[in-house]
Design an enzyme around this catalytic site. Structure first.
Site, PDB file in Angstrom:
ATOM      1  N   ASP A  82       0.855  -1.187   0.000  1.00 38.15           N
ATOM      2  CA  ASP A  82       0.000   0.000   0.000  1.00 38.15           C
ATOM      3  C   ASP A  82       0.899   1.248   0.000  1.00 38.15           C
ATOM      4  O   ASP A  82       1.818   1.348   0.815  1.00 38.15           O
ATOM      5  CB  ASP A  82      -0.863  -0.053   1.278  1.00 38.15           C
ATOM      6  CG  ASP A  82      -2.007   0.932   1.268  1.00 38.15           C
ATOM      7  OD1 ASP A  82      -2.397   1.393   0.181  1.00 38.15           O
ATOM      8  OD2 ASP A  82      -2.538   1.227   2.370  1.00 38.15           O
ATOM      9  N   ILE A 270      -9.783  -0.518   3.213  1.00 38.65           N
ATOM     10  CA  ILE A 270     -10.379  -0.324   4.529  1.00 38.65           C
ATOM     11  C   ILE A 270      -9.314  -0.575   5.593  1.00 38.65           C
ATOM     12  O   ILE A 270      -8.753  -1.672   5.669  1.00 38.65           O
ATOM     13  CB  ILE A 270     -11.579  -1.273   4.728  1.00 38.65           C
ATOM     14  CG1 ILE A 270     -12.661  -0.955   3.674  1.00 38.65           C
ATOM     15  CG2 ILE A 270     -12.141  -1.149   6.139  1.00 38.65           C
ATOM     16  CD1 ILE A 270     -13.794  -1.958   3.618  1.00 38.65           C
TER      17      ILE A 270
HETATM   18 ZN   LIG Z   1      -4.477   5.000   0.812  1.00 34.90          ZN
END
Ligand SMILES: [Zn+2]
Length: 324
Positions: A82, A270
């Site tokens: 990420d 999330i």
């Molecule tokens: Zn992000």
């Protein structure tokens, strides 16, 4: 089944009108909660790791825990980086066995974003097996580990940029900014209206016009939404009723995410909602059992809440249940 990349997952999600949940993980209990929930819902899932998670838990632990989850559940699981900040971190993760990476140069000028993304794509696609690459255009407000953007400095994705960007970079999916935001305080109170009955803040609606324009220009191409926790108020209430102090925490309403999942959005990130559920379980445990000191007791309760939350997201928000 070994770890998989996101290619086939997104094709099915696009055609099936649902999205895959990309849940952030940084310890064993969170990995177990997410993957056990996905297993019970018969859902594909993405486990993603931020720079902050790598610092906290060390990459080798995260990788081995995710491999354990794959072996334990037999699910198709993507291990995704990420917000990779540069080529080197993406390369490190690809070399270490990640099946998908995000290169986030969204805060850089357009040409520089294209050049760095292209370099990551060339490396990732030449890798055996093929590693998928997510890129980003537009910036989200809020805070996620090392990614910080002041409210007011965010910018929506410009639909007129997306075709050129995807063509020149060769990326496999694109994160766009349509009004979601990182963290548990996604919107300032002055950006919101307040529900007169409950006093809870109601955020401004997502820009579905931008999403529609982007997907018209990129037919069949998977779109990603970051910052898509909903800050479910039942967990905020448990936290605050048990000694916490979260004031005006607000997220993206789940019905809007459900709508986005039916359109071109194939991956919904999330993170904050998992943190809130974990904290709610732990706070509630200590309030009920102040004499306890065995971490398995209170972290176990946190894990149970995270699992319950992930099942709810899969069934009621993402629509990815029974898709294996
Ligand atoms: Zn992000």
């Amino acid at each position: 089944m070994p770890l998989v990349n996101s290619k086939e997952m997104f094709e099915k999600a696009y055609n099936g009108g649902y999205a895959i949940g990309a849940f952030n993980c940084n310890n064993m209990e969170i990995v177990q909660a997410i993957t056990e929930a996905a297993k019970e819902c018969n859902s594909p899932v993405i486990l993603q790791v931020s720079a902050g998670a790598r610092k906290y838990a060390k990459p080798i632990y995260l990788k081995k825990m995710v491999e354990a989850a794959v072996e334990d559940t037999g699910l198709p699981i993507v291990l995704h980086l990420d917000h990779g900040a540069d080529f080197e971190i993406c390369k490190d993760c690809i070399d270490a066995g990640f099946t998908s990476v995000m290169i986030d140069c969204s805060s850089k000028p357009f040409e520089e974003n294209i050049a760095i993304t292209r370099k990551v794509v060339e490396y990732a696609h030449a890798h055996v097996p093929y590693v998928t690459v997510e890129a980003e255009l537009g910036t989200l407000a809020g805070i996620e580990d090392d990614v910080k953007v002041e409210h007011g400095a965010e910018s929506y994705t410009k639909p007129e940029d997306v075709e050129e960007f995807v063509r020149r970079t060769g990326c496999d999916s694109l994160a766009i900014a349509i009004g979601t935001s990182h963290g548990a305080y996604k919107f300032k109170p002055e950006q919101c209206t307040r529900d007169p009955k409950t006093g809870v803040l109601l955020p401004p609606p997502l820009r579905f016009d931008i999403l529609e324009e982007v997907s018209k220009r990129l037919p069949g191409f998977p779109i990603v939404l970051h910052g898509s926790s909903s800050v479910n108020q039942e967990y905020v209430k448990i936290i605050n009723d048990n000694g916490g102090a979260l004031k005006d925490a607000v997220g993206v309403p789940e019905d809007q995410l459900r709508q986005a999942a039916r359109l071109a959005v194939c991956k919904i990130n999330i993170d904050s909602d998992l943190r809130l559920a974990m904290t709610a379980g732990i706070r509630e445990h200590f309030e009920a059992h102040p004499e306890h000191f065995d971490p398995r007791q209170y972290i176990g309760d946190g894990r149970a809440y995270v699992k319950q939350l992930v099942k709810h997201k899969i069934v009621d928000v993402l629509g990815s249940n029974d898709k294996i």
